[in-house]
Write an enzyme that holds these catalytic residues in place. Structure first.
Site, short mmCIF file in Angstrom:
data_model
loop_
_atom_site.label_atom_id
_atom_site.label_comp_id
_atom_site.label_asym_id
_atom_site.label_seq_id
_atom_site.Cartn_x
_atom_site.Cartn_y
_atom_site.Cartn_z
CG ASP A 3 -93.65 48.73 -5.40
OD1 ASP A 3 -94.72 47.80 -5.24
OD2 ASP A 3 -93.48 49.17 -6.62
CG HIS A 9 -92.15 41.73 -7.92
ND1 HIS A 9 -93.29 40.75 -7.62
CD2 HIS A 9 -92.71 42.90 -8.02
CE1 HIS A 9 -94.31 41.52 -7.39
NE2 HIS A 9 -94.14 42.78 -7.77
C1 BG6 Z 1 -95.67 45.64 -8.92
C2 BG6 Z 1 -95.35 46.85 -8.42
O1 BG6 Z 1 -96.01 44.69 -8.00
O2 BG6 Z 1 -94.93 45.05 -10.00
C3 BG6 Z 1 -95.11 48.04 -9.55
O3 BG6 Z 1 -96.10 47.47 -7.33
C4 BG6 Z 1 -94.32 47.41 -10.60
O4 BG6 Z 1 -94.63 49.24 -8.99
C5 BG6 Z 1 -94.78 46.06 -11.14
O5 BG6 Z 1 -94.44 48.29 -11.62
C6 BG6 Z 1 -93.90 45.51 -11.84
O6 BG6 Z 1 -94.35 44.31 -12.60
P1 BG6 Z 1 -93.75 43.80 -14.16
O7 BG6 Z 1 -94.43 42.52 -14.25
O8 BG6 Z 1 -94.29 44.97 -15.10
O9 BG6 Z 1 -92.03 43.74 -14.09
#
Ligand code: BG6
Length: 499
Positions: free
Chosen positions: A243, A248
């Site tokens: 995920d 990210h």
């Molecule tokens: C998403 C995930 O891509 O990013 C989620 O699928 C996660 O599980 C989210 O909560 C986190 O994003 P941010 O911008 O809140 O750090």
């Protein structure tokens, strides 16, 4: 990322328009773009819905979403004006014939709206629909660029492992050219993330020390307070590693470790990113087990919020071994980073929401202070933080005022909000705008996506084989499994504590 030019006339065609993503992020982002006068004059939004829905119903639903999820005060006239260009068209990715009808309706609509045939297809759908939709569009000629542009935006997850990501790339590239594909990662829509390149390459003082000679190690943390909530079936099949990490966390890793691009354009920037991601050392499964910790939360309190046991959450298998926490140690096999460890961690139901990159510099020699009251030096960190505050912090040693030599660690802090008065945004504005102007600098190229999956694949394989063995249970509201501390402790290092 441009100089504010207006995009070409175009239509944005949103598959999955009735879903959460379109309501929560895409339409509010388009609204914010309207307020900044960054949408073209000739523009239309086409929502593709599977079950019959009228355009009026869709407009009402999007208007409600806009009020619920807006990041700015809504100007009703502007909102109505934006939504007046919404049309709902029915199409079913599983039914090829519906794409012929879609093409004909789009042609007519666009002729009326004078959008010049430029189309941005936005796939805000579950990943299983990506390929069927792309195939339907290609079969009906809707991806052909004859003097106009045709682009496809694909949300994450892009594949579920290396093989499926390669397959998806391979299939998509049979249907269209790489320059037409915009693989979105919403982390790249964050100002603080975009700023990493500027911090590193628009300042003379960081780059000379940005290497193994001066940096001891780098920690990348994406901690979340929320549990999996209603996303049980997606999350249980996915887990924290898939995920968050190849997308990210690796975007953060790439930006902080890549070499300087020769110019600020998509080709140069994306090539440097792909280069560094493909230099991550590929571990054996044995090494992957040794260099990782995976955990799963059990119920507990996160602030005032009661979070239930992961395994008791809706749509989670009772004996699930899916990880909700992952910590990894990686190395990058190149001249700049040889010998520098990278520690990455991410988890849900933790005590704090925090996203940061902490760069720890090598300790200064202590020799000079040996015969003084100073018994230790504080650590030198440069911290780039996205959550909970947006800013950059430098930690260094300072003499404590007084007649004797005493030293303490202090912080120099930069906060975005102290300098800039930016309107709150969804994080999708720049990304959508860039798609419309054809700048894919903030989007992932096929080779980068595959390099990311290649680096995490040994962890996926090793964890799958280990099953329940090695899965550490942690209490919601804590910093995650204690074993994650061990990962650093054995190298004589430690995580930065939760604030
Ligand atoms: C998403 C995930 O891509 O990013 C989620 O699928 C996660 O599980 C989210 O909560 C986190 O994003 P941010 O911008 O809140 O750090």
């Amino acid at each position: 990322m441009s100089n504010g030019q207006k995009p070409d006339p175009c239509s944005i065609i949103i598959f999955g328009v009735t879903g959460d993503l379109a309501h929560r992020l895409v339409i509010p982002a388009l609204y914010n773009l309207t307020t900044g006068k960054l949408l073209p004059e000739n523009f239309c939004i086409v929502g593709i819905a599977r079950k019959g829905m009228s355009s009026d119903e869709l407009r009402d639903s999007l208007m409600k979403g806009l009020h619920q999820f807006t990041t700015r005060k809504i100007d009703e006239t502007l909102a109505k004006q934006l939504l007046s260009c919404v049309t709902c068209i029915e199409a079913d990715p599983k039914d090829p014939a519906s794409f012929d009808a879609l093409r004909d309706q789009l042609d007519k609509l666009e002729a009326r709206r004078e959008t010049g045939g430029n189309r941005l297809f936005y796939l805000a759908t579950p990943p299983t629909a990506f390929l069927p939709i792309a195939k339907g569009l290609a079969r009906t000629g809707m991806l052909k660029e004859n003097g106009m542009w045709r682009r496809l935006v694909i949300e994450k997850p892009f594949g579920t492992d290396l093989a499926s990501a390669q397959e998806l790339n391979h299939e998509l590239l049979k249907l269209m050219d790489e320059h037409q594909i915009y693989r979105i990662d919403h982390y790249l829509g964050k100002e603080t993330v975009q700023n990493i390149l500027v911090l590193r390459f628009a300042n003379g003082m960081f780059e000379p020390i940005w290497n193994r000679n001066h940096i001891d190690h780098i920690q990348i943390t994406v901690d979340e307070k929320i549990g999996v909530g209603h996303r049980g079936s997606f999350y249980d099949a996915t887990g924290a590693l898939r995920d968050m990490v190849p997308n990210h966390l690796f975007q953060l890793l790439a930006l902080v470790t890549m070499g300087p691009p020769s110019r600020f354009d998509a080709h140069a920037v994306r090539s440097e990113k792909a280069e560094v991601l493909s230099s991550i050392q590929i571990q054996s499964e044995e090494e992957a087990l040794k260099n990782s910790v995976r955990g799963q939360y059990r119920g507990g309190k996160v602030g005032d919020l009661e979070i239930e046991d992961y395994r008791k959450t809706e749509n989670i298998k009772p004996g699930s071994t899916t990880e909700t926490y992952a910590a990894l140690k990686l190395t990058i096999d190149n001249w700049r980073w040889a010998g520098v460890p990278f520690y990455l961690r991410t988890g849900k139901a933790l005590g704090i929401k925090r996203t940061e990159i902490a760069i720890k510099f090598k300790q200064a020699p202590f020799a000079m202070f040996r015969n003084t009251p100073v018994d230790k030096l504080s650590q030198n960190y440069l911290v780039i933080s996205t959550e909970p505050v947006e800013g950059i912090e430098l930690q260094f040693n300072t003499k404590v005022p007084g007649p004797t030599i005493n030293i303490d660690g202090v912080e120099m802090k930069f906060r975005y909000k102290d300098y800039f008065n930016a309107e709150p945004s969804t994080g999708y504005e720049t990304l959508i705008y860039d798609c419309m102007i054809g700048d894919n600098i903030l989007f992932q190229r096929a080779d980068s996506v595959e390099a990311g999956w290649r680096a995490v694949q040994p962890f996926l394989d090793a964890w799958k084989k280990a099953g329940a063995r090695g899965l550490k249970i942690y209490d919601a509201g804590t910093e995650g499994p204690e074993e994650a501390d061990e990962l650093l402790a054995r190298d004589g290092r430690s995580w930065r504590k939760l604030a």
